[in-house]
Design a protein around this motif. Structure first.
Motif, PDB file in Angstrom:
ATOM      1  N   ALA A 106      -2.965   4.966 -15.637  1.00 60.89           N
ATOM      2  CA  ALA A 106      -3.865   4.165 -14.806  1.00 60.89           C
ATOM      3  C   ALA A 106      -3.781   4.538 -13.327  1.00 60.89           C
ATOM      4  CB  ALA A 106      -3.544   2.677 -14.983  1.00 60.89           C
ATOM      5  N   ILE A 107      -2.849   5.432 -12.971  1.00 63.43           N
ATOM      6  CA  ILE A 107      -2.655   5.744 -11.549  1.00 63.43           C
ATOM      7  C   ILE A 107      -3.637   6.817 -11.098  1.00 63.43           C
ATOM      8  CG2 ILE A 107      -1.041   6.648  -9.837  1.00 63.43           C
ATOM      9  CD1 ILE A 107       1.211   5.395 -11.387  1.00 63.43           C
ATOM     10  N   GLY A 108      -4.481   6.435 -10.148  1.00 67.64           N
ATOM     11  CA  GLY A 108      -5.413   7.384  -9.551  1.00 67.64           C
ATOM     12  C   GLY A 108      -6.495   7.858 -10.501  1.00 67.64           C
TER      13      GLY A 108
ATOM     14  N   GLY B 274       0.489  -6.365  -6.271  1.00 63.66           N
ATOM     15  CA  GLY B 274       0.149  -5.002  -6.673  1.00 63.66           C
ATOM     16  C   GLY B 274       0.748  -3.944  -5.768  1.00 63.66           C
ATOM     17  N   LEU B 275       0.966  -2.768  -6.362  1.00 63.00           N
ATOM     18  CA  LEU B 275       1.268  -1.558  -5.590  1.00 63.00           C
ATOM     19  C   LEU B 275      -0.020  -0.748  -5.632  1.00 63.00           C
ATOM     20  CD1 LEU B 275       3.266   0.188  -4.033  1.00 63.00           C
ATOM     21  CD2 LEU B 275       4.108   1.098  -6.192  1.00 63.00           C
ATOM     22  N   ILE B 276      -0.573  -0.498  -4.449  1.00 65.76           N
ATOM     23  CA  ILE B 276      -1.944  -0.001  -4.357  1.00 65.76           C
ATOM     24  C   ILE B 276      -1.943   1.399  -3.762  1.00 65.76           C
ATOM     25  CG2 ILE B 276      -4.282  -0.593  -3.570  1.00 65.76           C
ATOM     26  CD1 ILE B 276      -2.813  -2.932  -5.063  1.00 65.76           C
ATOM     27  N   GLY B 277      -2.518   2.362  -4.460  1.00 68.07           N
ATOM     28  CA  GLY B 277      -2.627   3.720  -3.938  1.00 68.07           C
ATOM     29  C   GLY B 277      -3.939   3.919  -3.206  1.00 68.07           C
ATOM     30  N   GLY B 278      -4.908   4.526  -3.887  1.00 66.67           N
ATOM     31  CA  GLY B 278      -6.174   4.905  -3.251  1.00 66.67           C
ATOM     32  C   GLY B 278      -6.823   3.800  -2.439  1.00 66.67           C
ATOM     33  N   ALA B 279      -6.869   2.602  -2.985  1.00 68.04           N
ATOM     34  CA  ALA B 279      -7.582   1.512  -2.302  1.00 68.04           C
ATOM     35  C   ALA B 279      -6.852   1.010  -1.060  1.00 68.04           C
ATOM     36  CB  ALA B 279      -7.815   0.355  -3.278  1.00 68.04           C
TER      37      ALA B 279
ATOM     38  N   GLY C  25       0.838  -1.201   0.000  1.00 71.12           N
ATOM     39  CA  GLY C  25       0.000   0.000   0.000  1.00 71.12           C
ATOM     40  C   GLY C  25       0.869   1.244   0.000  1.00 71.12           C
ATOM     41  N   ASN C  26       0.581   2.154  -0.920  1.00 74.70           N
ATOM     42  CA  ASN C  26       1.273   3.446  -0.976  1.00 74.70           C
ATOM     43  C   ASN C  26       0.273   4.499  -0.522  1.00 74.70           C
ATOM     44  OD1 ASN C  26       2.541   5.821  -1.640  1.00 74.70           O
ATOM     45  ND2 ASN C  26       2.432   5.522  -3.863  1.00 74.70           N
ATOM     46  N   TRP C  27       0.453   4.965   0.710  1.00 66.56           N
ATOM     47  CA  TRP C  27      -0.545   5.888   1.285  1.00 66.56           C
ATOM     48  C   TRP C  27      -0.390   7.320   0.767  1.00 66.56           C
ATOM     49  CZ3 TRP C  27      -0.257   4.083   7.133  1.00 66.56           C
ATOM     50  CH2 TRP C  27      -0.796   2.788   7.217  1.00 66.56           C
TER      51      TRP C  27
ATOM     52  N   TYR D 169       1.879  -5.047 -10.272  1.00 71.52           N
ATOM     53  CA  TYR D 169       1.141  -4.133 -11.140  1.00 71.52           C
ATOM     54  C   TYR D 169       0.551  -3.020 -10.273  1.00 71.52           C
ATOM     55  CZ  TYR D 169      -2.457  -1.844 -13.676  1.00 71.52           C
ATOM     56  OH  TYR D 169      -3.216  -0.847 -14.219  1.00 71.52           O
ATOM     57  N   GLY D 170       0.590  -1.797 -10.760  1.00 65.55           N
ATOM     58  CA  GLY D 170      -0.043  -0.692 -10.036  1.00 65.55           C
ATOM     59  C   GLY D 170      -0.819   0.199 -10.976  1.00 65.55           C
ATOM     60  N   GLY D 171      -1.996   0.624 -10.545  1.00 63.06           N
ATOM     61  CA  GLY D 171      -2.821   1.520 -11.348  1.00 63.06           C
ATOM     62  C   GLY D 171      -4.271   1.173 -11.163  1.00 63.06           C
ATOM     63  N   SER D 172      -4.898   1.856 -10.173  1.00 63.02           N
ATOM     64  CA  SER D 172      -6.332   1.681  -9.912  1.00 63.02           C
ATOM     65  C   SER D 172      -6.723   0.233  -9.624  1.00 63.02           C
ATOM     66  CB  SER D 172      -7.167   2.252 -11.069  1.00 63.02           C
ATOM     67  OG  SER D 172      -6.913   3.639 -11.217  1.00 63.02           O
ATOM     68  N   VAL D 173      -5.859  -0.489  -8.896  1.00 66.51           N
ATOM     69  CA  VAL D 173      -6.241  -1.838  -8.445  1.00 66.51           C
ATOM     70  C   VAL D 173      -7.244  -1.686  -7.302  1.00 66.51           C
ATOM     71  CG1 VAL D 173      -5.446  -4.013  -7.445  1.00 66.51           C
ATOM     72  CG2 VAL D 173      -3.994  -2.798  -9.090  1.00 66.51           C
TER      73      VAL D 173
ATOM     74  N   TYR E   4       5.319  -2.299 -12.183  1.00 71.36           N
ATOM     75  CA  TYR E   4       4.928  -1.719 -13.474  1.00 71.36           C
ATOM     76  C   TYR E   4       3.646  -0.928 -13.247  1.00 71.36           C
ATOM     77  CZ  TYR E   4       2.770  -1.031 -17.958  1.00 71.36           C
ATOM     78  OH  TYR E   4       2.147  -0.432 -19.028  1.00 71.36           O
ATOM     79  N   GLU E   5       3.740   0.390 -13.435  1.00 66.62           N
ATOM     80  CA  GLU E   5       2.595   1.261 -13.184  1.00 66.62           C
ATOM     81  C   GLU E   5       2.386   2.189 -14.380  1.00 66.62           C
ATOM     82  OE1 GLU E   5       1.780   1.733  -8.758  1.00 66.62           O
ATOM     83  OE2 GLU E   5       3.353   3.149  -9.207  1.00 66.62           O
ATOM     84  N   PRO E   6       1.491   1.832 -15.291  1.00 71.22           N
ATOM     85  CA  PRO E   6       1.215   2.757 -16.387  1.00 71.22           C
ATOM     86  C   PRO E   6       0.659   4.055 -15.813  1.00 71.22           C
ATOM     87  CG  PRO E   6      -0.340   0.893 -16.402  1.00 71.22           C
ATOM     88  CD  PRO E   6       0.651   0.627 -15.321  1.00 71.22           C
TER      89      PRO E   6
ATOM     90  N   GLY F  68      11.350   5.990  -7.630  1.00 70.74           N
ATOM     91  CA  GLY F  68      10.939   6.269  -9.003  1.00 70.74           C
ATOM     92  C   GLY F  68       9.448   6.217  -9.235  1.00 70.74           C
ATOM     93  N   HIS F  69       8.651   6.450  -8.168  1.00 71.20           N
ATOM     94  CA  HIS F  69       7.199   6.515  -8.396  1.00 71.20           C
ATOM     95  C   HIS F  69       6.922   7.596  -9.447  1.00 71.20           C
ATOM     96  CE1 HIS F  69       2.937   7.227  -7.772  1.00 71.20           C
ATOM     97  NE2 HIS F  69       2.891   6.006  -7.273  1.00 71.20           N
ATOM     98  N   SER F  70       5.918   7.381 -10.254  1.00 77.37           N
ATOM     99  CA  SER F  70       5.674   8.333 -11.365  1.00 77.37           C
ATOM    100  C   SER F  70       5.380   9.734 -10.843  1.00 77.37           C
ATOM    101  CB  SER F  70       4.535   7.848 -12.251  1.00 77.37           C
ATOM    102  OG  SER F  70       3.324   7.876 -11.540  1.00 77.37           O
ATOM    103  N   GLU F  71       4.824   9.839  -9.607  1.00 77.55           N
ATOM    104  CA  GLU F  71       4.579  11.186  -9.071  1.00 77.55           C
ATOM    105  C   GLU F  71       5.899  11.875  -8.723  1.00 77.55           C
ATOM    106  OE1 GLU F  71       1.656   9.971  -6.171  1.00 77.55           O
ATOM    107  OE2 GLU F  71       0.291   9.514  -7.814  1.00 77.55           O
ATOM    108  N   ARG F  72       6.900  11.120  -8.279  1.00 76.79           N
ATOM    109  CA  ARG F  72       8.234  11.704  -8.058  1.00 76.79           C
ATOM    110  C   ARG F  72       8.848  12.095  -9.399  1.00 76.79           C
ATOM    111  NH1 ARG F  72       8.453  13.480  -3.290  1.00 76.79           N
ATOM    112  NH2 ARG F  72      10.467  14.189  -4.055  1.00 76.79           N
TER     113      ARG F  72
HETATM  114  C1  PEP Z   1       0.170   4.289  -6.955  1.00 72.88           C
HETATM  115  O1  PEP Z   1       0.185   5.418  -6.507  1.00 72.88           O
HETATM  116  O2  PEP Z   1       1.221   3.619  -6.993  1.00 72.88           O
HETATM  117  C2  PEP Z   1      -1.104   3.768  -7.446  1.00 72.88           C
HETATM  118  C3  PEP Z   1      -1.086   2.640  -8.111  1.00 72.88           C
HETATM  119  O3  PEP Z   1      -2.234   4.508  -7.180  1.00 72.88           O
HETATM  120  P1  PEP Z   1      -3.761   4.060  -7.425  1.00 72.88           P
HETATM  121  O4  PEP Z   1      -3.902   2.647  -6.940  1.00 72.88           O
HETATM  122  O5  PEP Z   1      -4.570   5.024  -6.662  1.00 72.88           O
HETATM  123  O6  PEP Z   1      -3.986   4.139  -8.904  1.00 72.88           O
END
Ligand code: PEP
Length: 250
Positions: free
Chosen positions: A171-173, A230-235, A8-10, A209-213, A166-168, A94-98
């Motif tokens: 698909a993130i957020g 998965g790398l999970i943001g919002g959820a 989880g990535n808070w 995989y990361g991106g709106s999981v 891998y986070e397209p 290397g998160h895409s937001e960074r």
């Molecule tokens: C993330 O920030 O790495 C991410 C995958 O976010 P979200 O799950 O919200 O798309």
């Protein structure tokens, strides 16, 4: 056999109280998630709180970023040896937001990866293309370039002690998830690229995989051959949703 890891990535969310509640909820259900490895990455200042609450549980913790420097005149930075003092297991790099909001390029990300490894942390190296890059048909070359920066600095064997996410970016957020097949194709590309350099590393490395999981789509993503969690943001900010995702990998 690679284990499923759900991290989880808070991001920039939480308060002492909300994190107390979130952690309590996750700890209460973590033992019912089978063999799935679980980790959470809070904002830096909450790492001590999380470390205290999670010690002895099956849930590991890590940081969302790490300095490429160990110490010195680098105002605002937090180093890998400091994170070690709070028993972090992982450090996202290397998160895409960074990369997009703070202009962190491939070379800088690779140096952060190296600093994390040197201190014994497991870097979670994020790679992924923007929508524009996907539409231009350069998805694979972008991801290959992001991987190469780390491989050229540290050697492919360094990925034995690392995780790739891998986070397209599109698909993130955004609520737009890559289809399981789109994600699998890129995971297979990443593993195939590594296999060309070192088959053992390619076979061992977990590729998340990361991106709106969400709870509703995690199982079909995690069922794909080269998706190892998965790398999970919002959820990840909702304990019950996060645990549903963790259970999807069990
Ligand atoms: C993330 O920030 O790495 C991410 C995958 O976010 P979200 O799950 O919200 O798309």
């Amino acid at each position: 056999m690679r284990q499923i890891l759900v991290a989880g990535n808070w991001k920039l969310n939480g308060s002492r109280d909300s994190i107390e509640q979130l952690i309590s909820g996750i700890v209460a259900g973590a033992d019912k998630t089978g063999s799935t490895q679980i980790a959470v990455c809070p904002p830096f200042v909450y790492i001590p709180q999380v470390a205290e609450r999670l010690a002895g549980s099956k849930v590991a913790w890590g940081s969302q970023d790490v300095s490429d420097q160990d110490s010195g005149a680098f105002t605002g930075e937090v180093s890998a040896p400091m994170l070690n003092e709070f028993n972090c297991t992982y450090a996202i790099v290397g998160h895409s937001e960074r990369r997009s909001l703070y202009a962190e390029d491939d070379a800088f990300t690779a140096r952060k990866f190296a600093a994390a490894r040197k201190a014994g942390l497991i870097p979670i190296l994020c790679v992924g293309e923007t929508l524009e890059e996907r539409e231009q048909g350069v998805t694979e070359s972008v991801v290959a370039r992001q991987l190469d920066a780390v491989i050229n600095l540290e050697g492919v064997e360094a990925l034995n002690d690392a995780v790739i996410a891998y986070e397209p970016v599109w698909a993130i957020g955004t609520g737009k998830t890559a289809t399981p097949q789109q994600a699998q194709d890129m995971h297979a590309f990443i593993r195939g690229t590594l296999a060309g350099l070192n088959a053992g590393v390619a076979d061992k490395v977990q590729i998340l995989y990361g991106g709106s999981v969400k709870g509703a789509n995690a199982a079909e993503l995690f069922a794909m051959a080269d998706i190892d969690g998965g790398l999970i943001g919002g959820a990840s900010l909702d304990a019950s949703e996060f645990l549903t995702i963790c259970s999807a990998g069990a």
